[in-house]
Motif scaffolding. Structure first.
Motif, mmCIF file in Angstrom:
data_model
loop_
_atom_site.group_PDB
_atom_site.id
_atom_site.type_symbol
_atom_site.label_atom_id
_atom_site.label_comp_id
_atom_site.label_asym_id
_atom_site.label_seq_id
_atom_site.Cartn_x
_atom_site.Cartn_y
_atom_site.Cartn_z
ATOM 1 N N PHE A 27 74.650 47.417 53.763
ATOM 2 C CA PHE A 27 76.094 47.875 54.272
ATOM 3 C C PHE A 27 75.946 49.132 54.649
ATOM 4 C CE2 PHE A 27 80.225 49.703 53.546
ATOM 5 C CZ PHE A 27 80.920 48.860 54.386
ATOM 6 N N SER A 28 75.355 50.148 54.090
ATOM 7 C CA SER A 28 75.357 51.609 54.385
ATOM 8 C C SER A 28 74.512 51.554 55.656
ATOM 9 C CB SER A 28 74.659 52.404 53.307
ATOM 10 O OG SER A 28 75.303 52.334 51.838
ATOM 11 N N TYR A 29 73.475 50.892 55.896
ATOM 12 C CA TYR A 29 72.614 50.794 57.154
ATOM 13 C C TYR A 29 73.645 50.346 58.142
ATOM 14 C CZ TYR A 29 69.206 49.850 60.499
ATOM 15 O OH TYR A 29 68.576 49.947 61.584
ATOM 16 N N GLU B 182 76.924 50.578 58.355
ATOM 17 C CA GLU B 182 77.840 51.751 58.706
ATOM 18 C C GLU B 182 77.179 53.108 59.437
ATOM 19 O OE1 GLU B 182 81.209 52.475 58.116
ATOM 20 O OE2 GLU B 182 81.513 50.383 57.573
ATOM 21 N N GLY B 183 75.767 53.318 59.116
ATOM 22 C CA GLY B 183 75.021 54.183 59.842
ATOM 23 C C GLY B 183 74.831 53.944 61.166
ATOM 24 N N LEU B 184 74.586 52.574 61.443
ATOM 25 C CA LEU B 184 74.396 52.156 62.957
ATOM 26 C C LEU B 184 75.735 52.261 63.851
ATOM 27 C CD1 LEU B 184 72.276 48.718 62.777
ATOM 28 C CD2 LEU B 184 71.779 51.021 63.485
ATOM 29 N N LEU C 187 77.995 54.502 63.380
ATOM 30 C CA LEU C 187 78.046 55.949 63.562
ATOM 31 C C LEU C 187 77.210 56.096 64.843
ATOM 32 C CD1 LEU C 187 79.436 58.348 62.931
ATOM 33 C CD2 LEU C 187 77.682 58.891 61.216
ATOM 34 N N GLN C 188 76.033 55.631 64.681
ATOM 35 C CA GLN C 188 75.080 56.195 65.833
ATOM 36 C C GLN C 188 75.272 55.538 67.115
ATOM 37 O OE1 GLN C 188 72.317 57.399 66.489
ATOM 38 N NE2 GLN C 188 70.683 57.681 64.726
ATOM 39 N N LYS D 236 78.730 55.176 67.873
ATOM 40 C CA LYS D 236 79.692 55.992 68.124
ATOM 41 C C LYS D 236 79.043 57.311 68.810
ATOM 42 C CE LYS D 236 84.297 57.553 66.993
ATOM 43 N NZ LYS D 236 85.022 57.597 65.794
ATOM 44 N N ARG E 27 76.496 58.023 70.319
ATOM 45 C CA ARG E 27 75.542 57.769 71.491
ATOM 46 C C ARG E 27 76.701 57.372 72.553
ATOM 47 N NH1 ARG E 27 69.700 55.320 70.365
ATOM 48 N NH2 ARG E 27 69.128 56.595 68.515
ATOM 49 N N ALA F 254 69.429 47.200 69.070
ATOM 50 C CA ALA F 254 68.084 47.423 69.142
ATOM 51 C C ALA F 254 67.501 47.821 67.789
ATOM 52 C CB ALA F 254 67.937 48.718 69.846
ATOM 53 N N LEU F 255 68.406 48.234 66.788
ATOM 54 C CA LEU F 255 68.219 48.613 65.466
ATOM 55 C C LEU F 255 68.347 47.513 64.450
ATOM 56 C CD1 LEU F 255 68.568 52.399 65.422
ATOM 57 C CD2 LEU F 255 66.543 51.336 66.423
ATOM 58 N N ALA G 205 66.458 45.475 61.731
ATOM 59 C CA ALA G 205 65.751 46.309 60.523
ATOM 60 C C ALA G 205 66.814 46.294 59.037
ATOM 61 C CB ALA G 205 65.724 47.892 60.619
ATOM 62 N N THR H 258 65.084 44.041 56.501
ATOM 63 C CA THR H 258 63.830 44.636 55.913
ATOM 64 C C THR H 258 64.002 45.461 54.718
ATOM 65 O OG1 THR H 258 63.529 46.609 57.037
ATOM 66 C CG2 THR H 258 62.593 44.715 58.278
ATOM 67 N N ILE H 259 65.528 45.830 54.638
ATOM 68 C CA ILE H 259 65.823 46.697 53.545
ATOM 69 C C ILE H 259 65.747 45.873 52.255
ATOM 70 C CG2 ILE H 259 67.784 48.047 52.619
ATOM 71 C CD1 ILE H 259 68.732 48.636 55.405
#
Lengths: 198, 198
Positions: free
Chosen positions: A161-163, A165-167, A169-170, A172, A174, A182-183, A186, A189-190
Motif C-alpha cells: 500500500f505504501s508503494y 501511495e508513492g506511485l 505521489l510520483q 502527481k 510528474r 509503467a511501475l 513492481a 515483487t514486494i
DNA sequence: GGATTAACTGACCGGTCGGTCAAATCATGC
DNA sequence: GCATGATTTGACCGACCGGTCAGTTAATCC
C-alpha cells in the motif's frame, strides 16, 4: 439535490483539486449555489465539512475502485494487479478531465494536514489501515492457495500500500499518470519476511 | 548571520513543519526577527522564498543523507539499505525534536502545490529525477558486479524511490517513524524487468 | 389557523493574507 | 565631510479568511 449534498459534492471536487488550505468556504458555497450562512447551518466548521467529505465521497471512491479490483473470479495476486490498473485508470481519467494528475485524495489531505489537525490525521490513518487489511486478506489467500511462499502478510500488505501511495505521489509530481502503469507491476515483487527464496 | 539567511532558515523549519499554505510571510519574518518590508527586499514573493528553500536547504538535507548512505565502502545494495536507515534516522530525529513525524520535505510541498504552482511542481519533479538517477547508477553497479540479476534499472530505481516516498507518507500519517524501519527492507525486493528469476 | 421548527439570507465581525512604499538608517568609498 | 547605494523600518493597502447573527421564508404538526 439537497443543500447539504451539493455542498459536499462541491467540497469533494475543490478539496481534491486544490487542497484544504487553498480552498475557502465561500468558494465552496459559490460552487454549490449556497449562501455562506446556510453552510454553517449544515456544518459546524470547515474542518467538519472536510471530515464529512472523507467519510462519504472519498470512502465511496475507494469502495468503487476496490469492488472493481477484488473480484472473486480473479486469483488473489491478480486482484492486486487489478487494483493497480484501476488506480491508474482513475488517475488517467481525472487527468483527462481536469488536465492535472491529482494523486490520492487521502494521501493529499494527510500530507497537508497531518501535523495541523489530529482528527483528520487519525481518520486517514484508520482508513489506511483498513485498506491494508483488505490487501493482507488477499495475500493470506494467496499463501493458502500456494500462489506465493509464506511471508509476513501484514507487513507486506502495508508495504504494498505504501508503494501505491508513492506511485500516486510520483504521478502527481510528474503530472503524468503513465508512471503508475509503467511501475505498477513492481507491487507484486514486494515481499517482507518471505520464508523461502522466491 | 545575515538577514537573508535567517529568513531562509526560519522558512525551512516552518514550511517543513506546517506547509506552504499554512505559514504566512509575517510568521516567517517574526521567527527570523525581520520586518516584513525587509523580506521583500530579499525575496520577490513568498513563492520565490519557497523556491530558494528548496534549492538550498532541502537540497542540502538530501546531500547530507545521500553522502552518508552511498559510501564506496559498501556494496551497492547495502548503500540502498543504508539510505533507508538514514531516512528512518532523520524522521526519528525530527519526531524526537518536534513531536511530529513530518515526512519528506519535497513530497509534502509537491503534494500541496503540484496543481497550484507549476514552477514548484517542475522543480520537485527535476529533483526527484536526480535522486532516481543516483539510485539507478547504484543498481547498474550491482548488476555489473553480479550482485543482482539484470533488470530495468531505470524503472526499478524510480519504483524504489516511489516506495521510499510512500513509506515517508505512511510514517507521517501514523505519526510514527518506526514504520520506515519495519517496512524499509522491502525496498530491496522491488524489481522491474528482471531478466532471470531471482 | 396558529405555533414551532427547519432552512435560508446577506450583511457583518475581527483578523490575517501577500504585498507596497516613502522615509529613515547604515555602510562604504572618495 | 559628503555622496551613494544597500538595508531596514513600520505603517499601510485591498482582498480575503473562517465564522456569526438577526431576521426572513418555507415546511410541518397539532
Amino acid at each position: 439535490m439537497n443543500t447539504r449534498e451539493r455542498l459536499l459534492l462541491s467540497a469533494r471536487d475543490l478539496l481534491y483539486a486544490r487542497n484544504y488550505g487553498h480552498v475557502g468556504v465561500k468558494e465552496i458555497c459559490d460552487a454549490a449555489g449556497v449562501q455562506k450562512g446556510s453552510f454553517y447551518h449544515y456544518f459546524a466548521s470547515k474542518q467538519a465539512l472536510a471530515l464529512a467529505v472523507l467519510d462519504t465521497y472519498f470512502v465511496e471512491l475507494k469502495e468503487d475502485i476496490f469492488s472493481r479490483s477484488f473480484l472473486p473470479s480473479l486469483a488473489p495476486m491478480q486482484r492486486i494487479a487489478a487494483l493497480v490498473d484501476n488506480i491508474y485508470e482513475f488517475q488517467r481519467l481525472t487527468r483527462e478531465q481536469t488536465g492535472k494528475t491529482l494523486g490520492c485524495p487521502y494521501g493529499n489531505i494527510v500530507s497537508e494536514m497531518a501535523t495541523l489537525d489530529e482528527t483528520i490525521r487519525s481518520k486517514v490513518a484508520t482508513f489506511f489501515r483498513k485498506v491494508e487489511q483488505e490487501i493482507q486478506a488477499t495475500l493470506d489467500e494467496a499463501v493458502t492457495l500456494g500462489d506465493i511462499p509464506a511471508c509476513n502478510t501484514e507487513a507486506t500488505a502495508a508495504a504494498m500500500f505504501s508503494y501505491l501511495e508513492g506511485l500516486m505521489l510520483q504521478a502527481k509530481t510528474r503530472n503524468d499518470p503513465e508512471v503508475i502503469q509503467a511501475l505498477g507491476s513492481a507491487v507484486l515483487t514486494i515481499r517482507i519476511g518471505a520464508q523461502y527464496p522466491q
